[in-house]
Design a protein around this motif. Structure first.
Motif, PDB file in Angstrom:
ATOM      1  N   ARG A 141     -14.499 -34.149  -7.318  1.00  0.00           N
ATOM      2  CA  ARG A 141     -14.195 -34.017  -5.893  1.00  0.00           C
ATOM      3  C   ARG A 141     -15.431 -34.328  -5.066  1.00  0.00           C
ATOM      4  N   SER A 142     -15.192 -34.677  -3.797  1.00  0.00           N
ATOM      5  CA  SER A 142     -16.307 -34.712  -2.864  1.00  0.00           C
ATOM      6  C   SER A 142     -16.716 -33.266  -2.585  1.00  0.00           C
ATOM      7  N   ILE A 143     -17.942 -33.067  -2.130  1.00  0.00           N
ATOM      8  CA  ILE A 143     -18.392 -31.708  -1.827  1.00  0.00           C
ATOM      9  C   ILE A 143     -17.562 -31.127  -0.679  1.00  0.00           C
ATOM     10  N   SER A 144     -17.234 -31.938   0.308  1.00  0.00           N
ATOM     11  CA  SER A 144     -16.424 -31.461   1.430  1.00  0.00           C
ATOM     12  C   SER A 144     -15.058 -30.989   0.958  1.00  0.00           C
ATOM     13  N   ALA A 145     -14.434 -31.758   0.058  1.00  0.00           N
ATOM     14  CA  ALA A 145     -13.128 -31.361  -0.464  1.00  0.00           C
ATOM     15  C   ALA A 145     -13.232 -30.064  -1.252  1.00  0.00           C
ATOM     16  N   GLY A 146     -14.292 -29.936  -2.034  1.00  0.00           N
ATOM     17  CA  GLY A 146     -14.489 -28.703  -2.788  1.00  0.00           C
ATOM     18  C   GLY A 146     -14.691 -27.505  -1.881  1.00  0.00           C
ATOM     19  N   LEU A 147     -15.462 -27.679  -0.814  1.00  0.00           N
ATOM     20  CA  LEU A 147     -15.678 -26.598   0.138  1.00  0.00           C
ATOM     21  C   LEU A 147     -14.362 -26.191   0.805  1.00  0.00           C
ATOM     22  N   THR A 148     -13.526 -27.164   1.120  1.00  0.00           N
ATOM     23  CA  THR A 148     -12.235 -26.861   1.732  1.00  0.00           C
ATOM     24  C   THR A 148     -11.371 -26.044   0.779  1.00  0.00           C
ATOM     25  N   GLU A 149     -11.359 -26.410  -0.495  1.00  0.00           N
ATOM     26  CA  GLU A 149     -10.578 -25.668  -1.482  1.00  0.00           C
ATOM     27  C   GLU A 149     -11.067 -24.226  -1.597  1.00  0.00           C
ATOM     28  N   ILE A 150     -12.384 -24.055  -1.631  1.00  0.00           N
ATOM     29  CA  ILE A 150     -12.922 -22.703  -1.743  1.00  0.00           C
ATOM     30  C   ILE A 150     -12.599 -21.899  -0.487  1.00  0.00           C
ATOM     31  N   GLY A 151     -12.694 -22.544   0.675  1.00  0.00           N
ATOM     32  CA  GLY A 151     -12.342 -21.865   1.914  1.00  0.00           C
ATOM     33  C   GLY A 151     -10.902 -21.391   1.917  1.00  0.00           C
ATOM     34  N   LYS A 152      -9.998 -22.200   1.376  1.00  0.00           N
ATOM     35  CA  LYS A 152      -8.602 -21.798   1.287  1.00  0.00           C
ATOM     36  C   LYS A 152      -8.427 -20.614   0.344  1.00  0.00           C
ATOM     37  N   GLU A 153      -9.192 -20.602  -0.745  1.00  0.00           N
ATOM     38  CA  GLU A 153      -9.146 -19.462  -1.672  1.00  0.00           C
ATOM     39  C   GLU A 153      -9.602 -18.193  -0.969  1.00  0.00           C
ATOM     40  N   ALA A 154     -10.658 -18.324  -0.183  1.00  0.00           N
ATOM     41  CA  ALA A 154     -11.172 -17.157   0.530  1.00  0.00           C
ATOM     42  C   ALA A 154     -10.137 -16.624   1.517  1.00  0.00           C
ATOM     43  N   ALA A 155      -9.474 -17.525   2.220  1.00  0.00           N
ATOM     44  CA  ALA A 155      -8.454 -17.108   3.179  1.00  0.00           C
ATOM     45  C   ALA A 155      -7.266 -16.472   2.476  1.00  0.00           C
ATOM     46  N   ALA A 156      -6.849 -17.062   1.369  1.00  0.00           N
ATOM     47  CA  ALA A 156      -5.698 -16.532   0.640  1.00  0.00           C
ATOM     48  C   ALA A 156      -5.980 -15.145   0.079  1.00  0.00           C
ATOM     49  N   ARG A 157      -7.258 -14.849  -0.167  1.00  0.00           N
ATOM     50  CA  ARG A 157      -7.599 -13.542  -0.717  1.00  0.00           C
ATOM     51  C   ARG A 157      -7.170 -12.416   0.210  1.00  0.00           C
ATOM     52  N   ARG A 158      -7.171 -12.682   1.488  1.00  0.00           N
ATOM     53  CA  ARG A 158      -6.708 -11.696   2.461  1.00  0.00           C
ATOM     54  C   ARG A 158      -5.314 -12.041   2.980  1.00  0.00           C
ATOM     55  N   GLU A 159      -4.666 -12.969   2.266  1.00  0.00           N
ATOM     56  CA  GLU A 159      -3.341 -13.443   2.684  1.00  0.00           C
ATOM     57  C   GLU A 159      -3.362 -13.912   4.131  1.00  0.00           C
ATOM     58  N   ARG A 160      -4.419 -14.681   4.424  1.00  0.00           N
ATOM     59  CA  ARG A 160      -4.558 -15.204   5.769  1.00  0.00           C
ATOM     60  C   ARG A 160      -4.411 -16.711   5.753  1.00  0.00           C
ATOM     61  N   LEU A 161      -4.038 -17.225   6.887  1.00  0.00           N
ATOM     62  CA  LEU A 161      -4.031 -18.659   7.097  1.00  0.00           C
ATOM     63  C   LEU A 161      -5.349 -19.078   7.738  1.00  0.00           C
ATOM     64  N   ILE A 162      -5.700 -20.347   7.585  1.00  0.00           N
ATOM     65  CA  ILE A 162      -6.870 -20.890   8.266  1.00  0.00           C
ATOM     66  C   ILE A 162      -6.395 -21.752   9.422  1.00  0.00           C
ATOM     67  N   ALA A 163      -6.865 -21.440  10.617  1.00  0.00           N
ATOM     68  CA  ALA A 163      -6.569 -22.244  11.800  1.00  0.00           C
ATOM     69  C   ALA A 163      -7.818 -23.017  12.178  1.00  0.00           C
ATOM     70  N   TYR A 164      -7.701 -24.337  12.206  1.00  0.00           N
ATOM     71  CA  TYR A 164      -8.811 -25.186  12.615  1.00  0.00           C
ATOM     72  C   TYR A 164      -8.668 -25.454  14.116  1.00  0.00           C
ATOM     73  N   VAL A 165      -9.580 -24.886  14.877  1.00  0.00           N
ATOM     74  CA  VAL A 165      -9.496 -24.912  16.336  1.00  0.00           C
ATOM     75  C   VAL A 165     -10.570 -25.851  16.878  1.00  0.00           C
ATOM     76  N   THR A 166     -10.173 -26.737  17.773  1.00  0.00           N
ATOM     77  CA  THR A 166     -11.120 -27.609  18.458  1.00  0.00           C
ATOM     78  C   THR A 166     -11.134 -27.238  19.928  1.00  0.00           C
ATOM     79  N   ALA A 167     -12.330 -26.977  20.449  1.00  0.00           N
ATOM     80  CA  ALA A 167     -12.486 -26.572  21.844  1.00  0.00           C
ATOM     81  C   ALA A 167     -13.665 -27.308  22.450  1.00  0.00           C
ATOM     82  N   ALA A 168     -13.690 -27.364  23.784  1.00  0.00           N
ATOM     83  CA  ALA A 168     -14.789 -28.033  24.464  1.00  0.00           C
ATOM     84  C   ALA A 168     -16.035 -27.161  24.523  1.00  0.00           C
ATOM     85  N   VAL A 169     -15.829 -25.848  24.602  1.00  0.00           N
ATOM     86  CA  VAL A 169     -16.943 -24.900  24.709  1.00  0.00           C
ATOM     87  C   VAL A 169     -16.691 -23.746  23.742  1.00  0.00           C
ATOM     88  N   PRO A 170     -17.734 -23.012  23.351  1.00  0.00           N
ATOM     89  CA  PRO A 170     -17.546 -21.883  22.442  1.00  0.00           C
ATOM     90  C   PRO A 170     -16.575 -20.850  23.010  1.00  0.00           C
TER      91      PRO A 170
END
Length: 271
Positions: free
Chosen positions: A181-210
């Motif tokens: 895998r690419s490192i980015s793809a691997g990081l995404t997979e691990i991030g999904k595992e982390a979210a699933a551990r709490r039975e959470r979804l991951i929302a990717y939010v794009t905003a103009a300001v913090p």
């Protein structure tokens, strides 16, 4: 993974949760042991075939792997791997992937126990965004022509002392053994595992300001009502959206940015 392999992994994950949830459990040591086994299995196709051969009795397969691992990893890790080997697998390669997956889960269990799971998720996301914007760095970390120890040394200079120890271990293993895998793809997979551990979804939010903490909490509450699960926000800034928010969860995108509304209005005028 499909069919039998998915069921085998689920059973292994249940056994892992029992181990990491025990008082005084050494989750980091368990993750290290499982990662070492995954690397060994990944390198030896004949061993994978032997340990997943349905024509060979399950007890015999377990005895073989127990003998191979005796004295090399902890008894708990060896018993966990033996349990996996007793299971049926759709493809031999799935066994190595499952052991690697359980190594990640063991590390995430440590982060959860220490109250650092949110930090690890955020750090994995930020590193993924950094690699997405720096192609040379991403290629250098995943270049199979470069010895693993040199790739890890590059990662060490980037992350040492700057991230949670669990993040450091997870990324280090990924860089050393990306498993195609690419490192980015691997990081995404691990991030999904982390979210699933709490039975959470991951929302990717794009905003103009913090977003302020209040805005993040309000958005998370709205998304929880919509999806019926806890939602972890990964917020990315893009001044070009001008205002508003774009939210992506899985394949669903809710785009309320000013830039999108302007583009829509321009198309309507042109029509």
């Amino acid at each position: 993974m499909q069919g039998a392999s998915r069921g085998a992994l689920a059973a292994g994950a249940d056994r892992l949760d029992a181990l990491t949830g025990a008082p005084g459990a050494d989750g980091t040591g368990l993750a290290d042991d499982l990662s070492a086994v995954a690397v060994a299995f990944g390198r030896d196709a004949s061993l994978r075939r032997m340990l997943t051969d349905p024509a060979r009795p399950a007890a015999l397969r377990a005895d073989i792997v127990t003998s191979l691992l005796a004295g090399k990893i902890s008894a708990d890790a060896a018993a966990l791997v033996a349990g996996l080997v007793r299971s049926r697998w759709s493809a031999p390669r799935d066994l190595a992937d499952a052991v690697a997956d359980l190594a990640v889960r063991a590390d995430l269990a440590v982060a959860e126990r220490d109250g650092k799971l949110d930090d690890v998720e955020d750090e994995l996301f930020r590193l993924g965004r950094l690699l997405d914007s720096n192609g040379d760095l991403a290629l250098a970390l995943a270049d199979g022509r470069v010895p693993a120890d040199k790739r890890v040394a590059l990662m060490d200079g980037l992350l040492s002392g700057k991230v949670d120890p669990t993040t450091y271990r997870l990324v280090g293993r990924l860089v050393a053994h990306p498993r195609g895998r690419s490192i980015s793809a691997g990081l995404t997979e691990i991030g999904k595992e982390a979210a699933a551990r709490r039975e959470r979804l991951i929302a990717y939010v794009t905003a103009a300001v913090p977003l302020t903490e209040q805005q993040r909490d309000r958005l998370a509450a709205v998304l929880k009502r919509m999806y019926g699960k806890q939602v972890h926000l990964n917020v990315d800034l893009d001044p070009e959206v001008l205002g508003g928010l774009s939210v992506r969860i899985g394949d669903e995108v809710v785009d309320g940015t000013v830039a999108t509304r302007l583009a829509r209005a321009q198309r309507q005028l042109a029509g």
